[in-house]
Write an enzyme that holds these catalytic residues in place. Structure first.
Site, PDB file in Angstrom:
ATOM      1  N   GLU A  65     -53.014  45.059  22.537  1.00  0.00           N
ATOM      2  CA  GLU A  65     -51.744  45.045  23.287  1.00  0.00           C
ATOM      3  C   GLU A  65     -51.090  46.405  23.201  1.00  0.00           C
ATOM      4  O   GLU A  65     -50.503  46.910  24.154  1.00  0.00           O
ATOM      5  CB  GLU A  65     -50.816  43.966  22.722  1.00  0.00           C
ATOM      6  CG  GLU A  65     -49.529  43.758  23.511  1.00  0.00           C
ATOM      7  CD  GLU A  65     -48.381  44.671  23.092  1.00  0.00           C
ATOM      8  OE1 GLU A  65     -48.499  45.378  22.077  1.00  0.00           O
ATOM      9  OE2 GLU A  65     -47.366  44.702  23.809  1.00  0.00           O
ATOM     10  N   GLU A  66     -51.190  47.020  22.060  1.00  0.00           N
ATOM     11  CA  GLU A  66     -50.495  48.302  21.838  1.00  0.00           C
ATOM     12  C   GLU A  66     -51.091  49.440  22.666  1.00  0.00           C
ATOM     13  O   GLU A  66     -50.469  50.486  22.801  1.00  0.00           O
ATOM     14  CB  GLU A  66     -50.515  48.662  20.346  1.00  0.00           C
ATOM     15  CG  GLU A  66     -49.830  47.657  19.447  1.00  0.00           C
ATOM     16  CD  GLU A  66     -48.310  47.611  19.598  1.00  0.00           C
ATOM     17  OE1 GLU A  66     -47.757  48.270  20.497  1.00  0.00           O
ATOM     18  OE2 GLU A  66     -47.664  46.882  18.812  1.00  0.00           O
ATOM     19  N   ASP A  89     -43.758  37.932  20.819  1.00  0.00           N
ATOM     20  CA  ASP A  89     -44.041  39.283  20.362  1.00  0.00           C
ATOM     21  C   ASP A  89     -42.760  39.818  19.717  1.00  0.00           C
ATOM     22  O   ASP A  89     -41.780  40.079  20.402  1.00  0.00           O
ATOM     23  CB  ASP A  89     -44.453  40.155  21.564  1.00  0.00           C
ATOM     24  CG  ASP A  89     -44.809  41.581  21.174  1.00  0.00           C
ATOM     25  OD1 ASP A  89     -45.218  42.333  22.081  1.00  0.00           O
ATOM     26  OD2 ASP A  89     -44.668  41.952  19.989  1.00  0.00           O
ATOM     27  N   HIS A 139     -49.846  38.966  20.477  1.00  0.00           N
ATOM     28  CA  HIS A 139     -50.859  39.989  20.186  1.00  0.00           C
ATOM     29  C   HIS A 139     -51.009  40.123  18.679  1.00  0.00           C
ATOM     30  O   HIS A 139     -50.031  40.063  17.931  1.00  0.00           O
ATOM     31  CB  HIS A 139     -50.549  41.322  20.869  1.00  0.00           C
ATOM     32  CG  HIS A 139     -49.462  42.149  20.278  1.00  0.00           C
ATOM     33  ND1 HIS A 139     -49.673  43.062  19.258  1.00  0.00           N
ATOM     34  CD2 HIS A 139     -48.149  42.226  20.576  1.00  0.00           C
ATOM     35  CE1 HIS A 139     -48.526  43.666  18.976  1.00  0.00           C
ATOM     36  NE2 HIS A 139     -47.600  43.166  19.749  1.00  0.00           N
TER      37      HIS A 139
END
Ligand code: DTR
Ligand code: ZN
Ligand code: ZN
Length: 310
Positions: free
Chosen positions: A162-163, A191, A116
């Site tokens: 992604e967060e 990640d 990400h």
């Protein structure tokens, strides 16, 4: 192609490992090149500058994220990749996934690597997840430098949002036709792979992918542990949920390094693997060069090995 000394050693090792490792292909694959750590860190410096020029972060929906996408895309376009920007909406803002295909290889067998690219709003997100993004970018550029002709098709991805909950990778998987999903022979997720107080964790999902990473670290004489912190917590989860074989590497987030782990890996026990996880201090100073270098080379080793590069 002139092989460097590490690559020559790697060829010999790859030959030995190929003969002994489970599911080893008959042919010895070409050893992956050493990934230049300076190049990986130069990408991190660029991402840091992008954050500084755009309100201090590279978060979804902010200018710093799109600027990050454009930086990575520019490098890939110049290197001969076929790039696609996939848009989606999350929390009322437009998000972007960047997909890069290396022309060639069997399109029915795709080895995919992803990270990400977004940060949290608190900061630049250099370890989380500039580290993974920069490592796969430099691996992709190494593929181009080698003009690699792997048996399987290579695809790389930089995920948005992604967060916010794996939004970009989930959007990609949900919108990938079933027949296309079935062509992905493995998805490798990276990640947080440069944590300042690092651990060396290997995802324990697909056994072949897991063994590939373990073989790499065994070649360095570095013990690894199974990654237990993250089931469902990163972008491999949407792929795993639809039956794609997945794997990856992780150097640790807010969990605390034990005395036993410090004994085998060095670093500081009683302290988090990354004390700046999701904080403003996740800057270029929040990186272990040793972990980033080792994991960048592990990315390349897995891409070369699993794609049957020869
Ligand atoms: N969810 C990631 C950080 C994270 C936490 N545990 C794991 C395990 C494996 C991969 C990633 C992670 C993030 O905050 O981006
Ligand atoms: Zn995060
Ligand atoms: Zn992350």
């Amino acid at each position: 192609m002139k092989l460097s000394v590490p690559a020559v050693v790697g060829l010999a090792l790859a030959g030995l490992l190929a003969a002994s490792a489970p599911n080893a292909s008959a042919a010895t694959t070409l050893a992956a090149p050493e990934i230049p750590l300076a190049n990986v860190k130069a990408h991190l410096t660029q991402l840091s500058s992008i954050a500084a020029a755009n309100g201090g972060n590279r978060a979804h929906g902010r200018a710093g994220y799109l600027a990050s996408v454009n930086y990575v895309k520019g490098k890939l376009d110049a290197a001969g990749f076929t790039t696609t920007v996939q848009q989606f909406t999350a929390s009322g803002s437009t998000g972007y996934n960047l997909i890069a295909d290396w022309p060639g290889g069997d399109s029915n067998q795709v080895v995919m690597s992803g990270s990400h690219l977004d940060s949290v709003t608190a900061g630049a997100g250099i370890n989380d997840n500039g580290s993974g993004s920069a490592a796969i970018l430099e691996t992709a550029l190494a593929v181009s430098r080698a003009q690699l002709k792997p048996t399987k098709h290579l695809r790389f991805a930089w995920w948005g949002a992604e967060e916010l909950g794996l939004v970009g990778s989930r959007y990609y998987v949900n919108n990938l036709p079933t027949a296309e999903r079935a062509k992905i022979s493995g998805y490798l997720n990276f990640d947080m792979i440069g944590s300042p107080n690092p651990g060396y964790f290997v995802y324990d999902d697909d056994p072949t992918i897991e063994q590939t990473f373990k073989n790499y670290y065994a070649g360095l004489g570095i013990p690894t542990e199974i990654e237990t912190e993250g089931d469902g917590r990163s972008d491999h989860a949407p792929f795993k949920n639809v039956g794609v074989p997945v794997g990856g590497l992780f150097s640790g987030a807010d969990y605390i390094k034990t005395a036993a782990q410090a004994q085998k890996w060095g670093g500081t026990s009683g302290v988090a693997f990354d004390r700046c996880y999701h904080r403003a201090c996740d800057t270029t100073a929040n990186i272990s060069d040793t972990a980033l270098g080792r994991n960048s080379n592990a990315v390349a080793y897995a891409v070369w090995t699993l794609s049957g590069a020869s």
